[in-house]
Design a protein around this motif. Structure first.
Motif, PDB file in Angstrom:
ATOM      1  N   UNK A  96      76.186  62.298  22.164  1.00 38.65           N
ATOM      2  CA  UNK A  96      76.511  63.500  22.660  1.00 38.65           C
ATOM      3  C   UNK A  96      75.965  64.543  23.691  1.00 38.65           C
ATOM      4  N   UNK A  97      74.579  64.443  23.174  1.00 37.46           N
ATOM      5  CA  UNK A  97      73.403  65.029  24.258  1.00 37.46           C
ATOM      6  C   UNK A  97      73.742  64.805  25.437  1.00 37.46           C
ATOM      7  N   UNK A  98      74.244  63.594  25.969  1.00 37.14           N
ATOM      8  CA  UNK A  98      74.268  63.504  27.637  1.00 37.14           C
ATOM      9  C   UNK A  98      75.704  63.846  27.934  1.00 37.14           C
ATOM     10  N   UNK A  99      76.847  63.839  27.029  1.00 34.99           N
ATOM     11  CA  UNK A  99      77.929  64.177  27.458  1.00 34.99           C
ATOM     12  C   UNK A  99      77.976  65.601  27.142  1.00 34.99           C
ATOM     13  N   UNK A 100      76.811  66.715  26.525  1.00 41.32           N
ATOM     14  CA  UNK A 100      77.124  67.994  27.109  1.00 41.32           C
ATOM     15  C   UNK A 100      76.980  68.534  28.309  1.00 41.32           C
ATOM     16  N   UNK A 101      75.562  67.527  28.454  1.00 43.68           N
ATOM     17  CA  UNK A 101      74.846  68.324  28.990  1.00 43.68           C
ATOM     18  C   UNK A 101      75.028  68.203  31.297  1.00 43.68           C
ATOM     19  N   UNK A 102      75.976  66.704  30.868  1.00 42.98           N
ATOM     20  CA  UNK A 102      76.900  66.610  31.429  1.00 42.98           C
ATOM     21  C   UNK A 102      78.269  68.096  31.504  1.00 42.98           C
TER      22      UNK A 102
END
Length: 254
Positions: free
Chosen positions: A203-209
């Motif tokens: 989830x964190x990686x998706x939201x960073x992108x």
């Protein structure tokens, strides 16, 4: 779990029944004697991983607490280091423990990470152990704030540890803690948001992108590997597009 200089059970109970801000104000004098403070081996490992990417000019320690991460930044940034936290008590301890010397200028700012009082002023933003205080729905706004304070080419960096497996006692300890906190927040106001199992790497990686940051996923090898070959600790880096600014070398320690 807690040393003789750490908080007593009654003090922890009072903290847990307070707001997050007031709870940390109360805990601040003894915070560095609890397991909640990021261990030195984690801080040192992140510093070693970041050193080849620098030197950096201006750094920000997001949710700095008593300044352990801010101290790391003083060895990586040549011009200025800023620690931001919404607990006045934690900032007061940080001021005493991280004193300016011949390194970069140090500033302490009381503020909310969800509404940072800065422009695009930083080449490096770090954060250690603070993300359990943010609900998943708050991540888009949080990461948008981080992107806004990064200069073009600047990096947002933080360590993430693999969650324990169900067969490990730590899995049940963290699950029990989160369950107790959810029950507490359902029955008591103001809420105290601190959930160890809510910050999921995917989830964190998706939201960073989605926030417009290019993700760079690394490994902190000093913490070893799990049975399936995956690392126990990763270093998440998120870079704002653009050419990085001219570097400013850190002053050598005497």
């Amino acid at each position: 779990m807690f040393g003789p200089e750490g908080p007593r059970l009654r003090e922890l109970a009072v903290q847990a029944l307070s707001s997050v801000e007031h709870g940390y104000d109360l805990l601040a004098p003894k915070f560095d004697h609890t397991p909640f403070r990021t261990p030195d081996d984690v801080l040192d490992s992140v510093a070693r991983a970041l050193a080849p990417l620098g030197p950096f000019a201006d750094g920000l320690d997001l949710c700095c607490g008593t300044g352990a991460g801010t101290r790391v930044l003083t060895g990586l940034c040549g011009r200025s280091v800023t620690g931001v936290d919404f607990s006045a008590g934690m900032l007061e301890i940080a001021r005493r423990r991280v004193r300016p010397a011949d390194g970069p200028r140090i500033a302490w700012v009381r503020g909310d990470a969800r509404a940072l009082p800065f422009t695009a002023a930083f080449d490096l933003v770090v954060s250690f152990g603070a993300f359990g205080h943010f609900l998943p729905r708050e991540l888009p706004g949080l990461f948008a704030q981080v992107r806004a304070v990064l200069r073009p080419g600047g990096r947002f960096v933080f360590p993430v540890f693999a969650p324990p497996r169900p067969r490990h006692p730590a899995y049940w300890l963290l699950l029990g803690f989160d369950t107790v906190m959810r029950v507490r927040n359902a029955l008591w106001r103001p809420p105290f948001v601190m959930y160890y199992r809510a910050f999921r790497l995917g989830t964190v990686l998706r939201e960073l992108e989605r926030a417009g940051l290019a993700v760079e996923l690394g490994v902190l090898p000093g913490f070893g590997w799990r049975a399936d070959g995956s690392p126990r600790a990763r270093l998440v880096g998120a870079r704002r597009a653009g050419a990085p600014p001219a570097a400013v070398s850190p002053r050598p320690a005497e």
